[in-house]
Design a protein around this motif. Structure first.
Motif, PDB file in Angstrom:
ATOM      1  N   GLY A 140      -5.122   0.361  -0.901  1.00 13.01           N
ATOM      2  CA  GLY A 140      -4.446   1.604  -1.262  1.00 13.01           C
ATOM      3  C   GLY A 140      -4.859   2.095  -2.637  1.00 13.01           C
TER       4      GLY A 140
ATOM      5  N   ASN B 234       0.800  -1.223   0.000  1.00 11.95           N
ATOM      6  CA  ASN B 234       0.000   0.000   0.000  1.00 11.95           C
ATOM      7  C   ASN B 234       0.831   1.271   0.000  1.00 11.95           C
ATOM      8  OD1 ASN B 234      -2.889  -0.821   0.103  1.00 11.95           O
ATOM      9  ND2 ASN B 234      -2.089  -2.030   1.786  1.00 11.95           N
TER      10      ASN B 234
ATOM     11  N   ARG C  71       3.918   4.351  -9.638  1.00  5.10           N
ATOM     12  CA  ARG C  71       3.346   3.563  -8.545  1.00  5.10           C
ATOM     13  C   ARG C  71       3.467   2.061  -8.823  1.00  5.10           C
ATOM     14  NH1 ARG C  71       0.843   7.337  -5.331  1.00  5.10           N
ATOM     15  NH2 ARG C  71       0.081   9.170  -6.416  1.00  5.10           N
TER      16      ARG C  71
ATOM     17  N   PHE D 215       0.708   3.870  -2.960  1.00 10.68           N
ATOM     18  CA  PHE D 215      -0.556   4.579  -3.150  1.00 10.68           C
ATOM     19  C   PHE D 215      -0.844   5.589  -2.048  1.00 10.68           C
ATOM     20  CE2 PHE D 215      -1.061   0.425  -5.207  1.00 10.68           C
ATOM     21  CZ  PHE D 215      -1.239   0.861  -6.509  1.00 10.68           C
ATOM     22  N   LEU D 216      -0.112   5.521  -0.953  1.00 10.62           N
ATOM     23  CA  LEU D 216      -0.417   6.376   0.186  1.00 10.62           C
ATOM     24  C   LEU D 216       0.467   7.607   0.290  1.00 10.62           C
ATOM     25  CD1 LEU D 216      -1.156   3.658   2.886  1.00 10.62           C
ATOM     26  CD2 LEU D 216      -2.759   4.888   1.419  1.00 10.62           C
TER      27      LEU D 216
ATOM     28  N   TRP E 245      -8.302   3.611  -2.330  1.00 10.94           N
ATOM     29  CA  TRP E 245      -8.253   4.916  -1.668  1.00 10.94           C
ATOM     30  C   TRP E 245      -7.713   5.976  -2.616  1.00 10.94           C
ATOM     31  CZ3 TRP E 245      -4.378   8.359  -0.284  1.00 10.94           C
ATOM     32  CH2 TRP E 245      -4.786   9.396   0.544  1.00 10.94           C
ATOM     33  N   ARG E 246      -6.669   5.664  -3.367  1.00 14.95           N
ATOM     34  CA  ARG E 246      -6.025   6.655  -4.242  1.00 14.95           C
ATOM     35  C   ARG E 246      -6.869   6.976  -5.470  1.00 14.95           C
ATOM     36  NH1 ARG E 246      -2.716  10.629  -3.974  1.00 14.95           N
ATOM     37  NH2 ARG E 246      -1.512   9.382  -2.532  1.00 14.95           N
ATOM     38  N   TYR E 247      -7.422   5.977  -6.128  1.00 19.28           N
ATOM     39  CA  TYR E 247      -8.040   6.209  -7.430  1.00 19.28           C
ATOM     40  C   TYR E 247      -9.561   6.155  -7.439  1.00 19.28           C
ATOM     41  CZ  TYR E 247      -3.406   6.066  -9.351  1.00 19.28           C
ATOM     42  OH  TYR E 247      -2.104   6.357  -9.629  1.00 19.28           O
TER      43      TYR E 247
ATOM     44  N   ASN F 163       3.296  10.518  -2.102  1.00 18.40           N
ATOM     45  CA  ASN F 163       3.699  11.018  -3.410  1.00 18.40           C
ATOM     46  C   ASN F 163       5.213  11.092  -3.565  1.00 18.40           C
ATOM     47  OD1 ASN F 163       1.185  11.378  -4.668  1.00 18.40           O
ATOM     48  ND2 ASN F 163       0.830  13.211  -3.444  1.00 18.40           N
TER      49      ASN F 163
ATOM     50  N   ARG G  36     -10.989   8.456  -3.188  1.00 15.78           N
ATOM     51  CA  ARG G  36     -10.511   9.826  -3.029  1.00 15.78           C
ATOM     52  C   ARG G  36     -11.036  10.738  -4.130  1.00 15.78           C
ATOM     53  NH1 ARG G  36      -4.584  11.911  -3.228  1.00 15.78           N
ATOM     54  NH2 ARG G  36      -4.818  13.843  -2.102  1.00 15.78           N
TER      55      ARG G  36
END
Length: 104
Positions: free
Chosen positions: A92, A22, A45, A25-26, A95-97, A28, A100
């Motif tokens: 992850g 994860n 990523r 993805f958490l 959550w990221r794509y 940058n 969020r």
């Protein structure tokens, strides 16, 4: 509960694999310590994910060597391991794509 593999070894590997899967993805940053890239592309990523998978495999082999004899593995083992690692990365990724971007 006695078994062939100690409970702490299995728990450690699962926690490390979950965190490593994860991590891309958490944040940058490149490989957690590199320069900050906003936004970091999906290609970076995925590259990080493959490198972390390799590191987790190496940790598992080292741990197996410390606990006993390393077993020879064929390509099927690594294919299933990589797919399991990708499955662990799903929270992850969501959550990221997915999650969020839906909040905006």
């Amino acid at each position: 509960m006695g078994g062939l593999i100690p409970f702490w070894a299995v728990t450690t590997m699962l926690l490390v694999a979950m965190l490593a899967a994860n991590a891309p993805f958490l944040n940058n940053r490149l490989f957690l310590l590199g320069p900050r890239r906003v936004p970091k592309s999906l290609v970076w990523r995925l590259l990080e994910l493959l490198v972390y998978a390799g590191l987790v495999f190496a940790l598992g082999r080292a741990l197996e060597g410390q606990l006993g004899q390393n077993s020879p593995q064929r390509w099927e083992f690594y294919a299933v391991g990589l797919l399991t690692f990708l499955t662990l990365a799903f929270p992850g990724f969501v959550w990221r794509y997915l999650r969020r971007n839906a909040v905006r």
